[in-house]
Design a protein around this motif. Structure first.
Motif, PDB file in Angstrom:
ATOM      1  N   ARG A  78       0.734  -1.001  -0.119  1.00  0.00           N
ATOM      2  CA  ARG A  78       0.266   0.338   0.041  1.00  0.00           C
ATOM      3  C   ARG A  78       1.048   1.310  -0.098  1.00  0.00           C
ATOM      4  O   ARG A  78       2.490   1.586   0.790  1.00  0.00           O
ATOM      5  N   ASP A 503      -5.040  -8.638   0.882  1.00  0.00           N
ATOM      6  CA  ASP A 503      -3.887  -7.907   0.224  1.00  0.00           C
ATOM      7  C   ASP A 503      -4.222  -7.425  -0.979  1.00  0.00           C
ATOM      8  O   ASP A 503      -4.234  -6.139  -1.662  1.00  0.00           O
ATOM      9  N   GLY A 507      -6.105  -4.550  -2.825  1.00  0.00           N
ATOM     10  CA  GLY A 507      -5.256  -3.816  -3.502  1.00  0.00           C
ATOM     11  C   GLY A 507      -5.205  -3.391  -4.875  1.00  0.00           C
ATOM     12  O   GLY A 507      -5.493  -2.163  -5.392  1.00  0.00           O
ATOM     13  N   TYR A 535     -12.822  -4.632   6.262  1.00  0.00           N
ATOM     14  CA  TYR A 535     -11.426  -4.049   5.748  1.00  0.00           C
ATOM     15  C   TYR A 535     -11.804  -3.466   4.928  1.00  0.00           C
ATOM     16  O   TYR A 535     -11.099  -2.777   4.260  1.00  0.00           O
ATOM     17  N   ARG A 539     -10.417   0.131   3.459  1.00  0.00           N
ATOM     18  CA  ARG A 539      -9.694   0.515   2.398  1.00  0.00           C
ATOM     19  C   ARG A 539     -10.381   1.079   1.269  1.00  0.00           C
ATOM     20  O   ARG A 539     -10.369   1.212  -0.291  1.00  0.00           O
TER      21      ARG A 539
END
Length: 708
Positions: A78, A503, A507, A535, A539
């Motif tokens: 990230r 992730d 992402g 979560y 994001r």
């Protein structure tokens, strides 16, 4: 080996490959997969766990795998975060490591710093391997960069993907309350459609919903491609590819070259259209096969007409931009035309890299160009629809829907065979609406193989879908975290969850949506671990709140004020009957008729009636309905309920707007119900064409509720 030891080693191996044998079901109970099911799921991952000896070998292999690689296959991080990358070389050898930045953000070279992390070397395959640790700087720009490692025993490079820490909402949505229309495009026909709602209808619907109703978005079913020849799979959630568009949705008359056809060629197009135009007013199930046969015939006439130099250059640029993915899809279509469904192909054609496929590509060149051209004209019409929607007041415009997976004999299953698992299919464990579980027959991403491919197939799919989108809805978003794998031959209830690197998947989704300027909505219904919603919210991915599923522990309706803010709130969803049908208990009656209930029908009907009564009581308490409301008043009151929530997006089904009662889809069925074939109609079964939708009294009234 004692049985307990076998069981324990198998569970360790399962954990190493992110196979989760147990889960908490909708009933609140813990469910455990059998060892046999775990062995079969591991086999689908390419891991032989058929004996204690094989389990031991597999455990040793998985522990050594990272040490065999100089660099990880991909690094996903990230923005603003420091990440450490292990680099494996022969113990004691020097290594030089640096970054090449993404050309789309200016390119250039960045040095990478080695950090002092002591890790004992390991002997792998007869070689003593050491690990050096390098730290990537936290100020890297968003994008797809490349890390390089060079030295006496190192010559490697891998992508480094820097993703947004959070996907921010557009300014226009931050105050909440933006609303939009949800439509099954194929069912929304006009008098100019060829039996199926198309991209011209999409543009018209976007124009009118934005200009007349003040809607901010138009959510449509997945527009992914189906088979190139009949019979077409009716489900938009079982496509042959998720990357490319179903040319069934192309409006022939809107392809520019159609205007310049000779009189003889124009007559051919008109003759093809004549029988299917009559289907627009046919109340029966939508006939995709007849519509596509006619449309394909007409499009072949248009394709044969010469394009101007500028048009040809635009087509060539599109083909170049879409690259190998488009070429493989178009070639698969040509092979299906020649040989039929892939199950009947000669063995040598099942490998996309074979000499036989290369020879077929030369022989079928003209058909490959034709199927590439179909994607180009579909892309042009999608671009037009999005532009029209935005120019007429929509904050987002078209919201595309991304299916969970693909047909097991489709183009993606052929072209992406290296990153899809065989021997298992995706589904869902039992829940309150599908008590026998679900098997969707779709091959899942292979987690390790997808990472080895640096997630590029996933990225390329997202980029194509997001080309002309203001938002994207991810069906079954929990699939980015874990998927229910059903081994071949097992019942849908007899599976296990396989975890993914969420992730990385979330992402990359956020990165590609950021680049496209799109909002992301995750359909997080069903059996979802509680932390997942937190979560996704962290994001910047919106969740989904469906009124009928928003209940307190005692079964009472959740108050509007208690809904999530970062969500798309709706009254219903495409897997339930429209609201008028739900109020009438159609979701129970239909499952009873089809034999899908696992409990006595009397009990299920009583529960549905109690649920409806609790909701009506809540509406009365807020003064949204009187003592004896009509069906229309209740439907509008339910939408007023979600209008009172803090949700940033609110969705209204077109089926609810016109009073339709029939479900578009009944999960757990195939031929037993006309899934995905129900044309838009009112509560009496009378068709509602797009031409008449915006003068439909009931639809206009519901739009006024949402505008308030």
């Amino acid at each position: 080996m004692p049985d307990a030891t076998i069981h324990e080693d198998l569970r360790r191996l399962a954990a190493a490959y992110d196979v989760v044998p147990g889960y908490r079901g909708h009933d609140g109970l813990e469910h455990e997969a059998t060892d046999e099911t775990v062995v079969r799921v591991l086999a689908a991952l390419g891991v032989d766990a058929s004996s204690p000896q094989r389990v031991a070998l597999a455990l040793a292999h998985v522990e050594n795998t990272p040490w065999r690689r100089t660099l990880p296959p991909v690094v996903v991080t990230r923005a603003g975060r420091t990440v450490r990358v292990p680099v494996h070389v022969t113990h004691g050898d020097p290594v030089d490591v640096w970054l090449e930045l993404d050309p789309e953000v200016g390119g250039g070279r960045r040095e990478v710093t080695q950090v002092d992390v002591v890790v004992e070397p390991r002997t792998v395959d007869g070689r003593l391997v050491g690990r050096a640790t390098f730290e990537l700087p936290p100020d890297l720009p968003l994008g797809w960069h490349e890390i390089h490692a060079e030295g006496p025993s190192a010559q490697a490079h891998s992508p480094v993907v820097v993703t947004p820490d959070r996907l921010e909402l557009p300014q226009r949505l931050r105050d909440g309350g933006a609303w939009g229309v949800m439509a099954q495009l194929y069912s929304v026909r006009s008098r100019a459609s060829w039996g199926v709602g198309d991209l011209a209808d999409l543009a018209e619907l976007g124009w009118l919903a934005g200009r007349r109703w003040g809607a901010d978005f138009l959510l449509v079913n997945p527009l992914h491609a189906a088979e190139p020849v009949e019979p077409l799979t009716p489900s938009p959630y079982l496509p042959t590819t998720r990357r490319f568009v179903n040319p069934l949705y192309v409006r022939v008359e809107d392809v520019r070259e159609t205007a310049y056809l000779s009189a003889a060629d124009r007559a051919l197009v008109e003759w093809a259209a004549e029988p299917v135009l009559a289907l627009d007013t046919d109340p029966g199930p939508i006939d995709r096969d007849t519509a596509w046969a006619a449309k394909r015939s007409a499009l072949e006439v248009v394709f044969a007409h010469p394009r101007s130099p500028a048009r040809q250059a635009a087509f060539d640029a599109f083909v170049e931009e879409q690259g190998e993915g488009l070429r493989e899809f178009a070639l698969w279509c040509a092979l299906v035309e020649r040989h039929g469904p892939p199950a009947g192909w000669p063995a040598e054609l099942h490998d996309p890299l074979s000499d036989a496929v290369a020879a077929a590509a030369v022989e079928l060149h003209d058909r490959v160009v034709f199927h590439s051209w179909l994607q180009w004209v579909a892309d042009e019409q999608l671009e037009h629809a999005q532009r029209v929607a935005r120019e007429n007041g929509m904050a987002l415009g078209i919201m595309h829907d991304l299916a969970v997976g693909v047909h097991p004999e489709g183009a993606d299953a052929w072209a992406l065979r290296d990153v899809l698992a065989t021997g298992a299919s995706v589904g869902a464990p039992p829940d309150m609406y599908n008590q026998q579980g679900q098997d969707w027959s779709q091959p899942p991403w292979h987690p390790e193989a997808l990472a080895r491919a640096a997630y590029r197939p996933y990225r390329d799919m997202l980029r194509t879908v997001l080309r002309h989108a203001g938002a994207i809805r991810i069906d079954h978003v929990i699939g980015l975290f874990r998927l229910w794998w059903v081994p071949a031959g097992n019942a849908a209830t007899d599976g296990a969850y396989v975890r993914y690197d969420h992730d990385a998947l979330v992402g990359i989704l956020a990165l590609e949506a950021h680049r496209a300027g799109a909002v992301v909505i995750g359909e997080d219904l069903g059996t979802v671990e509680p932390w997942v919603a937190d979560y996704l919210s962290e994001r910047g991915v919106l969740g989904t709140s469906v009124l009928w599923f928003e209940q307190e522990a005692d079964g009472s309706p959740r108050a509007p004020e208690s809904y999530r803010r970062l969500a798309l709130a709706t009254v219903t969803t495409h897997d339930l009957p429209p609201t008028a049908g739900y109020l009438a208990g159609e979701h129970v009656a239909l499952r009873e008729r089809l034999g899908l209930l696992t409990r006595p029908a009397r009990e299920v009907r009583a529960e549905a009636a109690a649920e409806r009564d609790r909701m009506l009581a809540a509406l009365r308490e807020r003064g949204l309905v009187g003592d004896d409301p009509s069906e229309r008043e209740v439907v509008e009151a339910l939408h007023a309920w979600i209008r009172a929530t803090p949700a940033v997006l609110l969705g209204v089904s077109l089926a609810d707007a016109v009073g339709e009662r029939r479900a578009q889809n009944q999960p757990g069925t195939d031929q037993e119900y006309p899934n995905w074939k129900v044309p838009l109609a009112d509560g009496t079964g009378r068709l509602v064409l797009l031409d008449d939708l915006f003068t439909h009294a009931r639809a206009e009234s519901l739009a006024r509720v949402m505008r308030r």
